[in-house]
Design a protein around this motif. Structure first.
Motif, PDB file in Angstrom:
ATOM      1  N   LYS A 282       0.840  -1.195   0.000  1.00  0.00           N
ATOM      2  CA  LYS A 282       0.000   0.000   0.000  1.00  0.00           C
ATOM      3  C   LYS A 282       0.874   1.242   0.000  1.00  0.00           C
ATOM      4  O   LYS A 282       1.827   1.337   0.760  1.00  0.00           O
TER       5      LYS A 282
ATOM      6  N   TYR B  19      -3.877   5.823   0.382  1.00  0.00           N
ATOM      7  CA  TYR B  19      -5.315   5.550   0.395  1.00  0.00           C
ATOM      8  C   TYR B  19      -6.030   6.862   0.082  1.00  0.00           C
ATOM      9  O   TYR B  19      -5.763   7.864   0.730  1.00  0.00           O
TER      10      TYR B  19
ATOM     11  N   ASN C 292      -8.615  -7.388   6.993  1.00  0.00           N
ATOM     12  CA  ASN C 292      -8.701  -7.322   8.458  1.00  0.00           C
ATOM     13  C   ASN C 292      -9.984  -6.543   8.765  1.00  0.00           C
ATOM     14  O   ASN C 292     -10.546  -5.880   7.896  1.00  0.00           O
TER      15      ASN C 292
ATOM     16  N   ASN D 174     -11.045  -5.097  16.958  1.00  0.00           N
ATOM     17  CA  ASN D 174     -10.252  -5.206  15.742  1.00  0.00           C
ATOM     18  C   ASN D 174     -10.289  -6.642  15.205  1.00  0.00           C
ATOM     19  O   ASN D 174      -9.384  -7.081  14.525  1.00  0.00           O
TER      20      ASN D 174
ATOM     21  N   ALA E 173     -10.845  -4.129   5.608  1.00  0.00           N
ATOM     22  CA  ALA E 173      -9.782  -3.410   4.902  1.00  0.00           C
ATOM     23  C   ALA E 173      -8.691  -4.367   4.462  1.00  0.00           C
ATOM     24  O   ALA E 173      -8.381  -5.339   5.145  1.00  0.00           O
ATOM     25  N   ASN E 174      -8.138  -4.100   3.291  1.00  0.00           N
ATOM     26  CA  ASN E 174      -6.885  -4.735   2.879  1.00  0.00           C
ATOM     27  C   ASN E 174      -6.089  -3.653   2.162  1.00  0.00           C
ATOM     28  O   ASN E 174      -6.568  -2.514   2.062  1.00  0.00           O
ATOM     29  N   PRO E 175      -4.885  -3.930   1.719  1.00  0.00           N
ATOM     30  CA  PRO E 175      -4.084  -2.831   1.149  1.00  0.00           C
ATOM     31  C   PRO E 175      -4.681  -2.209  -0.119  1.00  0.00           C
ATOM     32  O   PRO E 175      -4.234  -1.149  -0.545  1.00  0.00           O
TER      33      PRO E 175
HETATM   34  C1  LIG Z   1      -5.982  -3.337   8.373  1.00  0.00           C
HETATM   35  O1  LIG Z   1      -5.452  -3.247   7.085  1.00  0.00           O
HETATM   36  C2  LIG Z   1      -5.241  -1.928   6.638  1.00  0.00           C
HETATM   37  C3  LIG Z   1      -4.794  -2.018   5.201  1.00  0.00           C
HETATM   38  O2  LIG Z   1      -3.754  -2.901   5.057  1.00  0.00           O
HETATM   39  C4  LIG Z   1      -4.221  -1.247   7.544  1.00  0.00           C
HETATM   40  O3  LIG Z   1      -4.014   0.081   7.131  1.00  0.00           O
HETATM   41  C5  LIG Z   1      -4.724  -1.257   8.973  1.00  0.00           C
HETATM   42  O4  LIG Z   1      -3.758  -0.740   9.831  1.00  0.00           O
HETATM   43  C6  LIG Z   1      -5.079  -2.654   9.387  1.00  0.00           C
HETATM   44  N1  LIG Z   1      -5.762  -2.552  10.644  1.00  0.00           N
HETATM   45  C7  LIG Z   1      -5.536  -3.355  11.674  1.00  0.00           C
HETATM   46  C8  LIG Z   1      -6.350  -3.084  12.878  1.00  0.00           C
HETATM   47  O5  LIG Z   1      -4.750  -4.264  11.623  1.00  0.00           O
END
Ligand SMILES: *[C@@H]1O[C@H](CO)[C@@H](O)[C@H](O)[C@H]1NC(C)=O
Ligand SMILES: *[C@@H]1O[C@H](CO)[C@@H](O)[C@H](O)[C@H]1NC(C)=O
Length: 324
Positions: A22, A25, A124, A138, A160-162
């Motif tokens: 990433k 965003y 995630n 989370n 969310a993912n990258p």
């Molecule tokens: C979940 O994934 C996003 C995108 O990769 C990231 O920015 C975020 O920190 C992650 N959140 C957690 C709680 O791991």
């Protein structure tokens, strides 16, 4: 030989995959670096990039920088093996939420909200209550080991993912509970004077809202229903214990109050005054009756009838005085 090659490809190509890094965003897209990674290191390899099923470019470098929009799916393949692309990578799709157990949410039970979204790489998750900035969890699951009335509210999850993030539709968690101990308010408060009116008001916190029924101690049948119970023209026999029963689909609770009716001294005085007035007004009437009758007696002298008529005269006068 052909069979041998097919077998070889079958084993080898699932190892081809796109790694995502990433970079940035924004609300509409994500800037990312995509890297086509293969389990072996082929020499002088060219990479084919495929977006939404269409070849978009050929590169000798294994990395490309792209802006990924929510509906985009990217995969890569090795030159000469376009039919065997990597699995595609894409942003999370609209997450779905399941609530367990299904149906009514009852206080003190264990409740689990599960968020899931199709995404590659795997998403995630975070859970939010109302529109608070800080997540309440989370994890993909939001677990209430013993849900409370205070947990009532709107929740949503974000996957969310990258390559992007997607928010699910809000879920309203409405925690049902039996009525809490009711409170009863009497207006006017304190001792109740005879002849006045008193209103008892019962309130109990409950979800769904409670219905109210009033009982008097010793009486089987209810006296009233509804939150307010009005007793007008209170008399001493109204004294006693009254209980308010608050009830909903989850249970019932009751609360009792004691009503004391005191003889109102001002009422007593008023009655004495009225009686005195009546007696005082009667005296001249009786005297007048006796006077007239005495004159008639002297002239006619009919004994017993005279007495009866005299009574009649007196009682007529009493009747008129009271009605006046
Ligand atoms: C979940 O994934 C996003 C995108 O990769 C990231 O920015 C975020 O920190 C992650 N959140 C957690 C709680 O791991
Ligand atoms: C969830 O993650 C965020 C940042 O990744 C962190 O600030 C927060 O405290 C975490 N919340 C919980 C409930 O673990």
């Amino acid at each position: 030989m052909l069979l041998h090659e097919g077998l070889f490809l079958f084993i080898w190509f699932p190892a081809l995959q796109v790694k995502v890094r990433k970079l940035e965003y924004t609300n509409s897209y994500c800037r990312v670096e995509l890297r086509c990674q293969s389990s072996c290191q082929p020499k002088h390899q060219s990479y084919i990039w495929i977006k939404n099923g269409q070849e978009i470019l050929r590169e000798t470098s294994s990395s490309v920088f792209v802006s990924v929009y929510p509906a985009d799916k990217y995969s890569c393949a090795l030159e000469g093996y376009k039919e065997f692309p990597s699995p595609s990578v894409y942003a999370p799709q609209l997450p779905s939420v399941s609530i367990s157990p299904s149906g009514e949410i009852v206080e003190n039970r264990k409740v689990i909200l599960t968020c899931s979204s199709d995404a590659n790489p795997a998403a995630n998750y975070s859970w939010y209550k109302e529109d608070k900035q800080k997540p309440v969890s989370n994890e993909s699951q939001l677990i209430f080991s013993s849900i409370q009335a205070s947990d009532t509210g709107k929740y949503h999850c974000v996957a969310a993912n990258p390559l992007g993030r997607k928010r699910c539709q809000q879920k309203h968690i409405n925690v049902k509970y039996a009525p809490r101990l009711p409170s009863v308010l009497a207006i006017p408060s304190g001792e109740t004077g005879e002849g006045s009116s008193v209103t008892l008001t019962c309130s109990s916190d409950a979800n769904p809202g409670a219905t109210y029924t009033w009982y008097k101690e010793g009486d089987k049948s209810p006296k009233a229903s509804g939150q307010n119970f009005v007793i007008s023209n209170v008399r001493p026999e109204h004294s006693g214990s009254y209980s308010c029963v608050a009830q909903n689909t989850r249970g019932r609770q009751s609360f009792s109050v004691h009503l004391t009716v005191v003889k109102d001294p001002s009422v007593k005085i008023m009655n004495i005054i009225r009686l005195t007035l009546v007696v005082l007004m009667l005296i001249p009437v009786v005297v007048l009756c006796l006077w007239t009758r005495k004159g008639e007696t002297l002239s006619s002298g009919t004994g017993p009838i005279e007495a009866a008529e005299m009574m009649q005269c007196a009682s007529d006068s009493v009747y008129q005085n009271i009605s006046a």
